[in-house]
Design a protein around this motif. Structure first.
Motif, short mmCIF file in Angstrom:
data_model
loop_
_atom_site.label_atom_id
_atom_site.label_comp_id
_atom_site.label_asym_id
_atom_site.label_seq_id
_atom_site.Cartn_x
_atom_site.Cartn_y
_atom_site.Cartn_z
N ILE A 62 -0.07 0.46 6.83
CA ILE A 62 1.30 1.12 6.99
C ILE A 62 1.67 1.34 8.53
CG2 ILE A 62 2.20 3.69 6.78
CD1 ILE A 62 0.02 4.03 4.65
N TRP A 88 7.88 2.66 6.60
CA TRP A 88 7.91 3.48 5.29
C TRP A 88 8.25 4.98 5.51
CZ3 TRP A 88 3.24 4.56 1.33
CH2 TRP A 88 4.04 4.97 0.08
N LEU A 133 8.14 6.98 2.50
CA LEU A 133 7.58 7.51 1.35
C LEU A 133 8.81 7.68 0.31
CD1 LEU A 133 6.02 11.05 1.90
CD2 LEU A 133 4.82 9.07 1.28
N MET A 157 6.06 7.39 8.16
CA MET A 157 4.84 7.18 7.90
C MET A 157 4.22 6.06 8.71
SD MET A 157 3.48 9.55 6.05
CE MET A 157 4.25 11.05 4.94
#
Lengths: 292, 282
Positions: A38, A43, A45, A261
């Motif tokens: 990640i 990202w 979410l 993230m």
């Protein structure tokens, strides 16, 4: 076991190991790898994941907020570590003597360790209340006008450090008490025969022989203090104006407030690298310093 | 002369007085915040705004306690904390001890390598795993539920490590005799290993219970409603809304501290062992 067939071993492994192994893979091992993955994405979410290479890490190094949180964490450690080590050792030395009510005093010094950071932080927030808190009241008794502890960027970190040291003294004390028990009484007997003073014994026997413990306690406290979060979150939420924003508070904000993230994961990997380096140093030096 | 001086009764008395003064002073510093918390919890809002501060409330009241239960689902927080801490503790002891037994007593291919992998992950701080764990909880639909609060906490590498150490210390001869009598791994585990490792179980249990009871960051991340908040999280919510009502807040804090304090008084020895051992964890 002797005579144990492969099938049988497999059967018992399924019963004993499989539940834990699955849990370990799903909740520990895969998340570690996942976090690394990640950290190379953007990202949030919700939208689709884009692989962005080292973008997050590049951003980190040019992000003044990140560096501020790094510096704040170091500031915390510089204030916290020596206080908790010295006071913890002092308490251990005092409570290692044959004194009356020793178990009672040990329990009292250990009491803050068992209470939650949230409880401790809320109580100290009240103690640090600028108008009606106990601390400023005591300061006023000796003619000092106490500051607005938690709302003044100059003093907020000091307040967090005092709270943290108070809570952890008992923990450090317990580790040192364990170290003191490992020192053979014969050293002191010999020193007494030679007429060495108690102070001399402290510096020539106790402290040198405590070196491995001291080292160990320093490392643990250091690693723990890189992860400081609860007390900061409750007492100041990283404020005022970022004065107490620590690494983990920063990670938390980016992950669960701004939903970045990828960026938060990259930050958590920097935290891991720092802790990893400390652990490596510990492993290297420990061999040299364990003398029993 | 030094030796004579340090041995004289007068010097001894001075030294004693000094030692006890410092110890008592330290004790007061350690206890003062607790005393102040209790005192505040039994005072009305107005009595908290009085200088000099009263340590013993002039008109003690239990209004804060009734209020905190009326205005907040305090009872629900309490139940949540109990459920989460008890299930986490029992579950972790079960899963860790089973795996620890396999690692200590069942020889299999790649065992040491696998265990090394377990150990290596202990270095990784919780902050690294927390983001993927949160995403997992979201995928599983476990956000804001007991499952989300409990399940990830059931698998502790530290617990497995601690129990494996204890199991390794139990002599092999004991179980070999039992194997001869036709016992299987399950019987050995239950009848030989578990009874002999009781103190380590107690230590791990206490440590897990305490960590779970006091945990803040994970409940903060994984729950969103008041119904699922545990006590520490509930208290932080209380603070958000009644930040200035210290009487109310200290009543809440006191309620959260009493259970863990009771457990502590009951099992002091294991608490201290657990904390000393938890040093190995990080």
């Amino acid at each position: 076991m002797v005579g144990m067939t492969r099938k049988k071993t497999l059967f018992w492994l399924c019963i004993f190991l499989l539940p834990n192994l699955l849990g370990f893979l799903i909740f520990i091992a895969i998340p570690i790898l996942g976090s690394l993955g990640i950290s190379f994405t953007d990202w949030d979410l919700v939208s689709t994941i884009h692989f962005t290479g080292f973008e997050n890490y590049k951003r980190l190094f040019s992000d003044p907020e990140f560096w501020k949180s790094f510096r704040n964490t170091i500031t915390f450690i510089i204030g916290y570590l020596p206080s908790v080590m010295i006071l913890g050792l002092a308490c251990a030395l005092m409570l290692n003597q044959k004194i009356k009510l020793r178990p009672f005093f040990r329990a009292v010094y250990f009491l803050p360790v068992i209470t939650s950071w949230v409880a401790v932080s809320l109580v100290w927030k009240w103690l640090f209340n600028p108008s009606y808190g106990l601390i400023n009241y005591f300061l006023s008794l000796i003619g000092i006008a106490g500051p607005n502890w938690l709302t003044d960027p100059q003093t907020a970190m000091i307040a967090v450090i005092i709270t943290s040291a108070w809570k952890d003294i008992g923990f450090v004390m317990v580790l040192f008490l364990g170290g003191l028990q490992n020192i053979s009484p014969s050293y002191y007997e010999a020193a007494n025969m030679d007429g060495a003073s108690k102070l001399r014994q402290l510096f020539s026997i106790t402290i040198p022989l405590l070196t491995p413990t001291t080292f160990f306690v320093t490392i643990i406290s250091l690693i723990n203090s890189f992860q400081v979060f609860d007390q900061v979150m409750i007492m100041t939420e990283g404020g005022p104006s970022g004065a107490t924003m620590t690494l983990v508070q920063n990670i938390y904000n980016h992950a669960f407030r701004y939903f970045e993230m990828g960026y938060a994961s990259a930050m958590s990997w920097i935290l891991f690298i720092v802790i990893f380096i400390i652990t490596i140093i510990q492993n290297k030096l420990q061999k040299r310093w364990s003398n029993y | 002369m030094k030796t004579e001086k340090s041995g004289s009764p007068k010097w001894q008395l001075i030294k004693n007085i000094l030692t006890y003064t410092i110890i008592c002073l330290g004790g007061i510093i350690m206890l003062m915040p607790f005393v102040w918390m209790i005192s505040t919890a039994f005072k009305t809002g107005a009595a908290n705004m009085v200088l000099p501060p009263q340590f013993i409330p002039k008109e003690p009241t239990t209004a804060n306690f009734t209020q905190v239960f009326e205005m907040f689902p305090m009872f629900r927080f309490l139940i949540n904390s109990v459920v989460v801490a008890v299930v986490t503790t029992l579950g972790q002891m079960l899963f860790c001890s089973m795996a620890a037994y396999a690692f200590a007593r069942i020889p299999f291919w790649g065992r040491d390598k696998l265990f090394l992998l377990y150990l290596a992950t202990m270095m990784v701080p919780a902050q690294v795993t927390m983001i993927p764990q949160f995403i997992l909880m979201k995928q599983f639909g476990w956000l804001d539920s007991y499952a989300g609060l409990i399940v990830p906490a059931l698998f502790s590498v530290f617990g497995t490590f601690l129990l494996r150490q204890a199991f390794m210390g139990i002599p092999k001869e004991l179980e070999e005799a039992a194997f001869m009598d036709g016992a299987n791994h399950f019987t050995i585990f239950r009848k030989v290993i578990l009874p002999l490792a009781k103190p380590t179980f107690a230590t791990l249990g206490i440590l897990t219970f305490m960590q779970s009871w006091n945990s803040y960051l994970w409940p903060l991340i994984v729950t969103s409603s008041q119904e699922m908040a545990t006590l520490p999280l509930g208290l932080s919510l209380l603070q958000g809304r009644y930040g200035t009502n210290y009487g109310l807040m200290m009543a809440g804090v006191l309620i959260s501290v009493i259970p863990i304090l009771a457990v502590y008084l009951f099992a002091q020895k294991y608490f201290i062992q657990g904390m000393a051992m938890s040093g190995m964890k990080e």
